[in-house]
Motif scaffolding. Structure first.
Motif, PDB file in Angstrom:
ATOM      1  N   ILE A  86      -3.298  -5.398  13.670  1.00 30.27           N
ATOM      2  CA  ILE A  86      -3.004  -5.470  12.236  1.00 30.27           C
ATOM      3  C   ILE A  86      -4.260  -5.197  11.420  1.00 30.27           C
ATOM      4  CG2 ILE A  86      -2.322  -7.032  10.375  1.00 30.27           C
ATOM      5  CD1 ILE A  86      -0.405  -8.369  12.359  1.00 30.27           C
ATOM      6  N   LYS A  87      -5.382  -5.809  11.840  1.00 33.20           N
ATOM      7  CA  LYS A  87      -6.641  -5.599  11.118  1.00 33.20           C
ATOM      8  C   LYS A  87      -7.067  -4.129  11.192  1.00 33.20           C
ATOM      9  CE  LYS A  87     -11.348  -7.402  10.677  1.00 33.20           C
ATOM     10  NZ  LYS A  87     -11.921  -6.054  10.484  1.00 33.20           N
ATOM     11  N   ALA A  88      -6.915  -3.533  12.378  1.00 34.94           N
ATOM     12  CA  ALA A  88      -7.291  -2.123  12.527  1.00 34.94           C
ATOM     13  C   ALA A  88      -6.423  -1.232  11.652  1.00 34.94           C
ATOM     14  CB  ALA A  88      -7.166  -1.718  13.996  1.00 34.94           C
ATOM     15  N   GLU A  89      -5.138  -1.524  11.568  1.00 35.59           N
ATOM     16  CA  GLU A  89      -4.251  -0.732  10.719  1.00 35.59           C
ATOM     17  C   GLU A  89      -4.604  -0.899   9.241  1.00 35.59           C
ATOM     18  OE1 GLU A  89      -0.312  -1.912  11.680  1.00 35.59           O
ATOM     19  OE2 GLU A  89      -0.263  -0.855  13.606  1.00 35.59           O
ATOM     20  N   GLN A  90      -4.887  -2.150   8.831  1.00 37.94           N
ATOM     21  CA  GLN A  90      -5.253  -2.376   7.427  1.00 37.94           C
ATOM     22  C   GLN A  90      -6.554  -1.673   7.064  1.00 37.94           C
ATOM     23  OE1 GLN A  90      -5.287  -6.652   7.156  1.00 37.94           O
ATOM     24  NE2 GLN A  90      -3.075  -6.799   6.738  1.00 37.94           N
ATOM     25  N   ASP A  91      -7.532  -1.723   7.969  1.00 39.98           N
ATOM     26  CA  ASP A  91      -8.800  -1.028   7.711  1.00 39.98           C
ATOM     27  C   ASP A  91      -8.590   0.477   7.626  1.00 39.98           C
ATOM     28  OD1 ASP A  91     -10.027  -3.474   7.752  1.00 39.98           O
ATOM     29  OD2 ASP A  91     -10.765  -3.290   9.820  1.00 39.98           O
ATOM     30  N   GLN A  92      -7.752   1.020   8.514  1.00 40.02           N
ATOM     31  CA  GLN A  92      -7.491   2.457   8.511  1.00 40.02           C
ATOM     32  C   GLN A  92      -6.761   2.885   7.240  1.00 40.02           C
ATOM     33  OE1 GLN A  92      -5.255   3.783  11.888  1.00 40.02           O
ATOM     34  NE2 GLN A  92      -5.454   5.953  11.382  1.00 40.02           N
ATOM     35  N   LEU A  93      -5.780   2.065   6.802  1.00 37.05           N
ATOM     36  CA  LEU A  93      -5.066   2.386   5.559  1.00 37.05           C
ATOM     37  C   LEU A  93      -5.992   2.309   4.355  1.00 37.05           C
ATOM     38  CD1 LEU A  93      -1.733   0.444   6.220  1.00 37.05           C
ATOM     39  CD2 LEU A  93      -2.029   2.920   6.185  1.00 37.05           C
ATOM     40  N   SER A  94      -6.870   1.300   4.359  1.00 34.79           N
ATOM     41  CA  SER A  94      -7.793   1.138   3.238  1.00 34.79           C
ATOM     42  C   SER A  94      -8.789   2.291   3.163  1.00 34.79           C
ATOM     43  CB  SER A  94      -8.532  -0.190   3.366  1.00 34.79           C
ATOM     44  OG  SER A  94      -9.459  -0.352   2.319  1.00 34.79           O
ATOM     45  N   GLU A  95      -9.309   2.703   4.326  1.00 34.64           N
ATOM     46  CA  GLU A  95     -10.262   3.815   4.351  1.00 34.64           C
ATOM     47  C   GLU A  95      -9.598   5.121   3.952  1.00 34.64           C
ATOM     48  OE1 GLU A  95     -11.886   3.896   8.208  1.00 34.64           O
ATOM     49  OE2 GLU A  95     -12.979   1.988   8.034  1.00 34.64           O
ATOM     50  N   SER A  96      -8.340   5.263   4.304  1.00 35.06           N
ATOM     51  CA  SER A  96      -7.629   6.508   4.002  1.00 35.06           C
ATOM     52  C   SER A  96      -7.046   6.512   2.599  1.00 35.06           C
ATOM     53  CB  SER A  96      -6.509   6.733   5.022  1.00 35.06           C
ATOM     54  OG  SER A  96      -7.018   6.759   6.331  1.00 35.06           O
ATOM     55  N   GLY A  97      -7.045   5.357   1.928  1.00 38.35           N
ATOM     56  CA  GLY A  97      -6.475   5.290   0.588  1.00 38.35           C
ATOM     57  C   GLY A  97      -4.962   5.364   0.585  1.00 38.35           C
ATOM     58  N   VAL A  98      -4.364   4.960   1.662  1.00 43.94           N
ATOM     59  CA  VAL A  98      -2.909   5.011   1.774  1.00 43.94           C
ATOM     60  C   VAL A  98      -2.337   3.634   1.498  1.00 43.94           C
ATOM     61  CG1 VAL A  98      -0.944   5.463   3.309  1.00 43.94           C
ATOM     62  CG2 VAL A  98      -3.019   6.866   3.465  1.00 43.94           C
ATOM     63  N   GLN A  99      -1.297   3.598   0.645  1.00 43.57           N
ATOM     64  CA  GLN A  99      -0.636   2.345   0.329  1.00 43.57           C
ATOM     65  C   GLN A  99       0.836   2.462   0.721  1.00 43.57           C
ATOM     66  OE1 GLN A  99      -1.017   1.110  -3.707  1.00 43.57           O
ATOM     67  NE2 GLN A  99      -0.014  -0.859  -3.403  1.00 43.57           N
ATOM     68  N   LEU A 100       1.301   1.526   1.512  1.00 47.86           N
ATOM     69  CA  LEU A 100       2.689   1.545   1.964  1.00 47.86           C
ATOM     70  C   LEU A 100       3.615   1.058   0.860  1.00 47.86           C
ATOM     71  CD1 LEU A 100       2.310   0.129   5.588  1.00 47.86           C
ATOM     72  CD2 LEU A 100       2.384   2.510   4.865  1.00 47.86           C
ATOM     73  N   ASP A 101       4.868   1.499   0.907  1.00 46.30           N
ATOM     74  CA  ASP A 101       5.845   1.110  -0.107  1.00 46.30           C
ATOM     75  C   ASP A 101       6.172  -0.381  -0.031  1.00 46.30           C
ATOM     76  OD1 ASP A 101       5.944   3.687  -0.953  1.00 46.30           O
ATOM     77  OD2 ASP A 101       7.660   4.228   0.290  1.00 46.30           O
ATOM     78  N   LEU A 102       6.239  -0.905   1.201  1.00 52.59           N
ATOM     79  CA  LEU A 102       6.600  -2.305   1.395  1.00 52.59           C
ATOM     80  C   LEU A 102       5.480  -3.021   2.124  1.00 52.59           C
ATOM     81  CD1 LEU A 102      10.317  -1.952   2.542  1.00 52.59           C
ATOM     82  CD2 LEU A 102       9.508  -2.595   0.288  1.00 52.59           C
ATOM     83  N   ASP A 103       5.287  -4.258   1.795  1.00 50.30           N
ATOM     84  CA  ASP A 103       4.365  -5.095   2.555  1.00 50.30           C
ATOM     85  C   ASP A 103       5.104  -6.349   2.992  1.00 50.30           C
ATOM     86  OD1 ASP A 103       4.577  -6.623   0.302  1.00 50.30           O
ATOM     87  OD2 ASP A 103       2.556  -6.227  -0.428  1.00 50.30           O
ATOM     88  N   LEU A 104       4.431  -7.183   3.734  1.00 51.80           N
ATOM     89  CA  LEU A 104       5.077  -8.374   4.282  1.00 51.80           C
ATOM     90  C   LEU A 104       5.588  -9.296   3.177  1.00 51.80           C
ATOM     91  CD1 LEU A 104       2.671  -9.218   7.227  1.00 51.80           C
ATOM     92  CD2 LEU A 104       4.898  -8.112   7.343  1.00 51.80           C
ATOM     93  N   LYS A 105       4.884  -9.360   2.056  1.00 55.76           N
ATOM     94  CA  LYS A 105       5.292 -10.250   0.983  1.00 55.76           C
ATOM     95  C   LYS A 105       6.615  -9.815   0.384  1.00 55.76           C
ATOM     96  CE  LYS A 105       3.699 -12.251  -3.365  1.00 55.76           C
ATOM     97  NZ  LYS A 105       2.609 -12.278  -4.379  1.00 55.76           N
ATOM     98  N   VAL A 106       6.763  -8.518   0.165  1.00 56.56           N
ATOM     99  CA  VAL A 106       8.001  -7.994  -0.402  1.00 56.56           C
ATOM    100  C   VAL A 106       9.164  -8.232   0.553  1.00 56.56           C
ATOM    101  CG1 VAL A 106       9.176  -5.916  -1.213  1.00 56.56           C
ATOM    102  CG2 VAL A 106       6.767  -6.278  -1.765  1.00 56.56           C
ATOM    103  N   ILE A 107       8.929  -7.995   1.851  1.00 52.15           N
ATOM    104  CA  ILE A 107       9.972  -8.199   2.846  1.00 52.15           C
ATOM    105  C   ILE A 107      10.399  -9.659   2.886  1.00 52.15           C
ATOM    106  CG2 ILE A 107      10.510  -8.097   5.313  1.00 52.15           C
ATOM    107  CD1 ILE A 107       8.665  -5.700   5.511  1.00 52.15           C
ATOM    108  N   SER A 108       9.433 -10.578   2.814  1.00 52.41           N
ATOM    109  CA  SER A 108       9.745 -12.002   2.831  1.00 52.41           C
ATOM    110  C   SER A 108      10.580 -12.396   1.630  1.00 52.41           C
ATOM    111  CB  SER A 108       8.457 -12.829   2.863  1.00 52.41           C
ATOM    112  OG  SER A 108       7.692 -12.498   3.998  1.00 52.41           O
TER     113      SER A 108
END
Length: 504
Positions: free
Chosen positions: A476-498
């Motif tokens: 999870i940490k590796a994915e978050q770091d990769q998304l942050s470095e790439s400037g990519v933001q997902l449509d949904l996150d865990l908070k929205v799903i909850s």
């Protein structure tokens, strides 16, 4: 204490009671004993055909082991239910493999040494390749695990030889040789290594019952096509420290394993015969057009052999009859209404004896619903977990300890305190496969409620699903770091799903 023990000494010397006076008490005692006896031990005309012996576990196995193995393997080859039982054991116990998770604690603090754990796990992963772990270079460690899980129900036992030398590209002096149980000579009776030892079906045990040596044949006894018929039987003797002998004992003093189909083998054979007869009858009913009857008596013609008339029938063709002949069309109704009921009953009996649910063996879910299927799966999974625990304790842990010893001696792993503090390295966590559910949404909600109430921890929940929490956190940490470095933001996150789940 007898009847005379209750008499005063003087009275017993004066006169001896007559035998007739003892008849009534004896009858009463005998009647009381028969009433207090277990009904299962009663001997009568109704139980006269109930044969049972009081022999030891090894004595019972000795006379039946070869035939049980042969018949069990034949069933796994030819019977779909036995094949499925073996296959589902491999799938549910091993699956894609039992993973190593090192738990080496740091020298300071309570956390584990992540760097050292990574090095050990990487070294283990490299050794588990087929070129290194298998002496023949044909099977990876996962394949050996699956063969192990399949051999236990089919043959009742599985044997590995530990060979301390390098194979293939491996830098570690360790290899595994999988040995079929037929090679462990159950008929061997030779000299023992020490006084007080004895040979029991190919296993030399000491006075405490601990295995000391194993007597193996150098060639498989059934290797007819490749074996020299004039070659004398030879044995090789291996010390217990070089052998991993896996089987599930059912009685104390048992030294060999029995195929798991033993108690239901006869039922499965009879069911196969019934199915074959039903198929033949159905084919006859579909193919047989009728019988020709004649009032002329003895058959004499060119198309008569051994008092039987030879007639060829073709589909959709009418033939003329000779004078005096008539046709009778048989009424062959097959399969009858009892066929499906009989097969289901026998399959349930087989599944119960093997230790699985009917649905798992037959793949028939026509008479189940969600609740009944879940109940059956829960019991099945407890059975699989028990087998996983046995295999981990007796195979994986043993091999891992041998692996660490060899890796340290060969200089592949640098563990300075290994000799003085071996326990620090030899207590890993083995992650067996987990299972998903038919309705995962309900299960996830139940897990979340259980965690909130303190019934589960995140580690336990993730472990039930066959994963590891540490690996999940790193990914999870590796994915978050990769998304942050790439400037990519997902449509949904865990908070929205909850929030969505809670609103529903």
């Amino acid at each position: 204490m007898g009847f005379f023990d209750f008499l005063p000494i003087s009275d017993s010397l004066k006169s001896t009671p007559k035998v007739e006076t003892l008849k009534e008490p004896e009858k009463k005692i005998s009647s009381d004993l028969s009433k207090r006896r277990y009904k299962g031990a009663t001997i009568s005309r109704l139980t006269s055909d109930w044969a049972a012996s009081s022999s030891s576990a090894d004595a019972e196995i000795k006379t039946s082991l070869k035939k049980l193995r042969d018949r069990s393997r034949q069933l796994c080859r030819d019977n779909p239910y036995a094949k499925q039982a073996k296959r589902t054991t491999q799938i549910n116990v091993i699956g894609q493999g039992i993973k190593l998770q090192c738990q080496v604690p740091a020298l300071r603090g309570k956390k584990k040494d992540q760097k050292l754990c990574y090095l050990i796990e990487k070294c283990w992963k490299d050794w588990c390749k087929r070129d290194s772990c298998d002496v023949s270079g044909q099977r990876s460690f996962v394949m050996l695990e699956n063969m192990l899980a399949g051999a236990l129900p089919e043959s009742g036992e599985v044997i590995f030889r530990i060979v301390r030398k390098k194979f293939g590209k491996s830098k570690i002096s360790l290899g595994l040789e999988m040995i079929e149980s037929d090679l462990l000579d159950e008929d061997y009776q030779g000299s023992v290594k020490r006084k007080g030892n004895e040979w029991r079906m190919g296993v030399e045990v000491d006075s405490w019952g601990r295995p000391v040596r194993f007597a193996f044949l150098t060639r498989h006894p059934g290797d007819y096509w490749f074996k020299d018929p004039y070659e004398k039987t030879k044995h090789i003797f291996l010390d217990a420290k070089d052998v991993i002998h896996l089987y599930l004992p059912e009685r104390p003093g048992q030294n060999r394993g029995v195929p798991w189909f033993a108690s239901v083998m006869d039922d499965l054979h009879q069911m196969s015969g019934y199915e074959s007869a039903a198929v033949v009858r159905a084919r006859a009913g579909a193919s047989l057009m009728g019988f020709i009857t004649s009032n002329e008596g003895e058959l004499e013609a060119d198309d008569v052999e051994d008092e039987q008339r030879v007639t060829d029938w073709e589909a959709g063709v009418f033939k003329y009859l000779n004078p005096g002949e008539d046709i009778t069309v048989p009424n062959v109704s097959s399969p009858d209404q009892q066929y499906e009921m009989f097969i289901r009953s026998k399959t349930r009996r087989f599944a119960s004896g093997f230790g699985c649910s009917y649905e798992t063996i037959s793949r028939d879910f026509s008479e189940t619903n969600y609740s009944s299927s879940r109940l059956a799966l829960l019991e099945d999974r407890e059975h699989w977990k028990m087998l996983q625990t046995y295999i981990i304790e007796n195979f994986h842990q043993r091999v891992f300890e041998e692996f660490l010893d060899a890796a340290v001696l060969d200089g592949v792993l640098s563990l300075p305190d290994y000799e003085l503090n071996t326990d620090r390295y030899t207590n890993p966590k083995w992650q067996a496969r987990g299972w998903s559910w038919v309705d995962p949404r309900k299960e996830i909600e139940a897990f979340r409620m259980g965690e909130a109430a303190g019934y589960y921890t995140k580690s336990q929940i993730v472990s039930m699903l066959g994963n590891d929490l540490d690996d999940n956190i790193q990914q999870i940490k590796a994915e978050q770091d990769q998304l942050s470095e790439s400037g990519v933001q997902l449509d949904l996150d865990l908070k929205v799903i909850s929030e969505d789940i809670s609103s529903e």
